[in-house]
Write an enzyme that holds these catalytic residues in place. Structure first.
Site, PDB file in Angstrom:
ATOM      1  N   GLU A   1      -0.669  -9.322  -0.538  1.00  0.00           N
ATOM      2  CA  GLU A   1      -2.023  -9.555  -0.206  1.00  0.00           C
ATOM      3  C   GLU A   1      -2.962  -9.557  -1.544  1.00  0.00           C
ATOM      4  OE1 GLU A   1      -1.878  -6.409   3.112  1.00  0.00           O
ATOM      5  OE2 GLU A   1      -2.685  -8.030   4.236  1.00  0.00           O
TER       6      GLU A   1
ATOM      7  N   GLY B   1       1.030  -4.991   0.915  1.00  0.00           N
ATOM      8  CA  GLY B   1      -0.562  -4.914   0.483  1.00  0.00           C
ATOM      9  C   GLY B   1      -0.294  -5.653  -0.916  1.00  0.00           C
TER      10      GLY B   1
ATOM     11  N   GLU C   1       4.940  -5.057   7.147  1.00  0.00           N
ATOM     12  CA  GLU C   1       4.299  -4.157   7.876  1.00  0.00           C
ATOM     13  C   GLU C   1       4.727  -3.862   9.133  1.00  0.00           C
ATOM     14  OE1 GLU C   1       2.878  -6.582   5.771  1.00  0.00           O
ATOM     15  OE2 GLU C   1       1.084  -5.495   4.926  1.00  0.00           O
TER      16      GLU C   1
ATOM     17  N   ALA D   1       0.613  -1.243   0.019  1.00  0.00           N
ATOM     18  CA  ALA D   1       0.133   0.003   0.035  1.00  0.00           C
ATOM     19  C   ALA D   1       0.911   1.260  -0.028  1.00  0.00           C
ATOM     20  CB  ALA D   1      -1.010  -0.080   1.230  1.00  0.00           C
TER      21      ALA D   1
HETATM   22  C1  HXC Z   1       5.156   4.394  -1.314  1.00  0.00           C
HETATM   23  C2  HXC Z   1       6.902   3.548  -2.159  1.00  0.00           C
HETATM   24  C3  HXC Z   1       6.557   2.282  -1.481  1.00  0.00           C
HETATM   25  C4  HXC Z   1       5.444   2.109  -0.572  1.00  0.00           C
HETATM   26  C5  HXC Z   1       8.507   1.843  -2.596  1.00  0.00           C
HETATM   27  N1  HXC Z   1       8.079   3.269  -2.724  1.00  0.00           N
HETATM   28  N2  HXC Z   1       7.436   1.476  -1.822  1.00  0.00           N
HETATM   29  N3  HXC Z   1       6.294   4.540  -1.705  1.00  0.00           N
HETATM   30  N4  HXC Z   1       4.544   3.339  -0.582  1.00  0.00           N
HETATM   31  N5  HXC Z   1       4.893   0.991  -0.214  1.00  0.00           N
HETATM   32  C6  HXC Z   1       8.751   4.329  -3.485  1.00  0.00           C
HETATM   33  C7  HXC Z   1      10.204   4.961  -2.531  1.00  0.00           C
HETATM   34  O1  HXC Z   1       9.709   5.992  -1.745  1.00  0.00           O
HETATM   35  C8  HXC Z   1      11.132   5.588  -3.766  1.00  0.00           C
HETATM   36  O2  HXC Z   1      10.369   6.700  -3.841  1.00  0.00           O
HETATM   37  C9  HXC Z   1      10.657   4.532  -4.900  1.00  0.00           C
HETATM   38  O3  HXC Z   1       9.393   4.140  -4.585  1.00  0.00           O
HETATM   39  C10 HXC Z   1      11.630   3.560  -5.144  1.00  0.00           C
HETATM   40  O4  HXC Z   1      11.842   2.518  -4.097  1.00  0.00           O
HETATM   41  P1  HXC Z   1      13.299   2.792  -3.243  1.00  0.00           P
HETATM   42  O5  HXC Z   1      13.022   2.395  -1.787  1.00  0.00           O
HETATM   43  O6  HXC Z   1      14.048   3.805  -3.535  1.00  0.00           O
HETATM   44  O7  HXC Z   1      13.686   1.366  -4.167  1.00  0.00           O
HETATM   45  P2  HXC Z   1      14.790   0.181  -3.583  1.00  0.00           P
HETATM   46  O8  HXC Z   1      15.763   0.897  -2.748  1.00  0.00           O
HETATM   47  O9  HXC Z   1      14.931  -0.614  -4.626  1.00  0.00           O
HETATM   48  O10 HXC Z   1      13.870  -0.795  -2.574  1.00  0.00           O
HETATM   49  C11 HXC Z   1      12.995  -1.487  -2.677  1.00  0.00           C
HETATM   50  C12 HXC Z   1      12.000  -1.993  -1.590  1.00  0.00           C
HETATM   51  C13 HXC Z   1      11.843  -0.503  -0.802  1.00  0.00           C
HETATM   52  C14 HXC Z   1      12.793  -2.693  -0.720  1.00  0.00           C
HETATM   53  C15 HXC Z   1      10.696  -2.388  -2.279  1.00  0.00           C
HETATM   54  O11 HXC Z   1      11.070   0.564  -1.420  1.00  0.00           O
HETATM   55  C16 HXC Z   1      10.553  -0.697   0.302  1.00  0.00           C
HETATM   56  O12 HXC Z   1      11.070  -1.202   1.417  1.00  0.00           O
HETATM   57  N6  HXC Z   1       9.242  -0.263   0.141  1.00  0.00           N
HETATM   58  C17 HXC Z   1       8.473  -0.510   1.204  1.00  0.00           C
HETATM   59  C18 HXC Z   1       7.763  -1.896   1.408  1.00  0.00           C
HETATM   60  C19 HXC Z   1       7.034  -1.637   2.397  1.00  0.00           C
HETATM   61  O13 HXC Z   1       7.081  -1.732   3.629  1.00  0.00           O
HETATM   62  N7  HXC Z   1       5.548  -2.234   2.119  1.00  0.00           N
HETATM   63  C20 HXC Z   1       4.386  -2.519   2.892  1.00  0.00           C
HETATM   64  C21 HXC Z   1       3.653  -1.008   2.961  1.00  0.00           C
HETATM   65  S1  HXC Z   1       2.320  -1.376   4.256  1.00  0.00           S
HETATM   66  P3  HXC Z   1      11.297   7.983  -4.076  1.00  0.00           P
HETATM   67  O14 HXC Z   1      10.281   9.232  -4.280  1.00  0.00           O
HETATM   68  O15 HXC Z   1      12.102   8.027  -2.998  1.00  0.00           O
HETATM   69  O16 HXC Z   1      12.210   7.762  -5.469  1.00  0.00           O
HETATM   70  C22 HXC Z   1       1.122  -1.996   3.575  1.00  0.00           C
HETATM   71  C23 HXC Z   1      -0.221  -2.154   4.191  1.00  0.00           C
HETATM   72  C24 HXC Z   1      -1.109  -2.730   3.445  1.00  0.00           C
HETATM   73  O17 HXC Z   1       1.309  -2.684   2.470  1.00  0.00           O
HETATM   74  C25 HXC Z   1      -2.614  -2.987   4.351  1.00  0.00           C
HETATM   75  C26 HXC Z   1      -3.590  -3.007   3.532  1.00  0.00           C
HETATM   76  C27 HXC Z   1      -4.041  -1.892   2.686  1.00  0.00           C
END
Ligand code: HXC
Length: 258
Positions: free
Chosen positions: A112, A109, A132, A65
């Site tokens: 999911e 998400g 998460e 998400a």
């Molecule tokens: C918003 C995101 C994002 C996310 C990545 N980006 N994941 N933005 N929400 N979930 C953005 C980054 O901020 C960045 O933007 C760009 O995408 C590239 O990501 P990087 O981190 O620079 O890439 P990388 O170093 O290759 O790392 C990849 C990654 C990392 C390991 C996947 O991005 C990451 O850990 N993302 C978050 C994963 C996460 O926690 N997901 C769960 C979310 S909570 P900029 O602008 O800086 O270039 C969830 C709850 C669901 O899903 C509940 C139901 C709705």
């Protein structure tokens, strides 16, 4: 509805939806989920489409998400604005088979969403995770429930409590995915599977999908009863007569979806 965050096309009888928000690794913001729901409903209503594929890029199916969109949200706003209600669950209402073709990250998400599809076909570079816990939250679109049913308690618990990611090989061993294919072939393989499904009798396909999904939700006894009702009802279709006659006559069946 015009789409900005997804690409929508048909390949033969398969509807292909590509999540296309590369600058955010396909983070599933409200707009993207609204567009995805719209495309899914449109394909479900189109008689020329027999199966649907959801895919992302080679780097990310979806990294979760949208954390930036979520970070300032508060309760009870999140409760009332349908943050993860209908928008997220549209895929569960689709009657045609939905294949998740996953390359790269399927996190939070994103994992999911893939698990809400009927099956997951993985590229050899796929990575699944429920990170998460690192954000001070827990999975909220069914992750704690579907992951356990899919891969069992200990592995699901470890992934959800520690945020550890699983690669494609481990995901296949754990039965999270049906198969692994080279990343370059992922969409073609998913479409090929979709084509095979689309060539079959649509009522039997929809009922087979419905019956398998019921296995997630009910007891064995109720599930077997449900299956039997659907099985017997298929004897009212022209396609059942055609399918069995074709076998007996040693020819290919010609289904009409009736
Ligand atoms: C918003 C995101 C994002 C996310 C990545 N980006 N994941 N933005 N929400 N979930 C953005 C980054 O901020 C960045 O933007 C760009 O995408 C590239 O990501 P990087 O981190 O620079 O890439 P990388 O170093 O290759 O790392 C990849 C990654 C990392 C390991 C996947 O991005 C990451 O850990 N993302 C978050 C994963 C996460 O926690 N997901 C769960 C979310 S909570 P900029 O602008 O800086 O270039 C969830 C709850 C669901 O899903 C509940 C139901 C709705």
């Amino acid at each position: 509805m015009a789409h900005e965050m997804i690409l929508v096309e048909t390949q033969g009888r398969v509807g292909v939806i590509t999540l296309n928000r590369p600058q955010a690794l396909n983070a599933l913001c409200d707009q993207l989920m609204t567009e995805l729901g719209d495309a899914l409903r449109t394909f479900d209503a189109d008689p020329a489409v027999g199966a649907i594929v959801i895919t992302g890029s080679q780097k990310a199916f979806a990294a979760g998400a949208d954390i930036k969109e979520m970070k300032d949200r508060a309760y009870p706003g999140v409760y009332f604005d349908d943050f993860i209600g209908k928008r997220w669950e549209t895929v569960l209402t689709i009657q045609k088979p939905v294949i998740a073709a996953v390359a790269g990250f399927a996190l939070g998400g994103g994992c999911e969403l893939a698990m809400m599809c009927d099956l997951i076909l993985a590229a050899d570079n796929a990575k699944f995770g429920q990170p998460e816990i690192n954000l001070g939250i827990i999975p909220g679109a069914g992750g704690t429930q579907r992951l356990v049913r899919s891969i069992g308690k200990s592995k699901a618990m470890e992934m959800i409590l520690t945020g550890r990611m699983m690669d494609a090989q481990e995901a296949e061993r754990a039965n999270l995915v049906c198969r692994i294919v080279p990343v370059a072939d992922l969409v073609a393989e998913a479409v090929k599977m979709g084509e095979k499904i689309a060539s079959l009798s649509a009522p039997s396909v929809a009922m087979a999908k419905e019956a398998v999904n019921v296995a997630y939700e009910t007891t064995l006894r109720e599930g077997v009863r449900f299956e039997r009702r659907l099985f017997l009802s298929l004897f009212s279709t022209e396609d059942q007569k055609e399918g069995m006659a074709a076998f007996a006559e040693k020819r290919k069946p010609s289904f009409t979806n009736r």
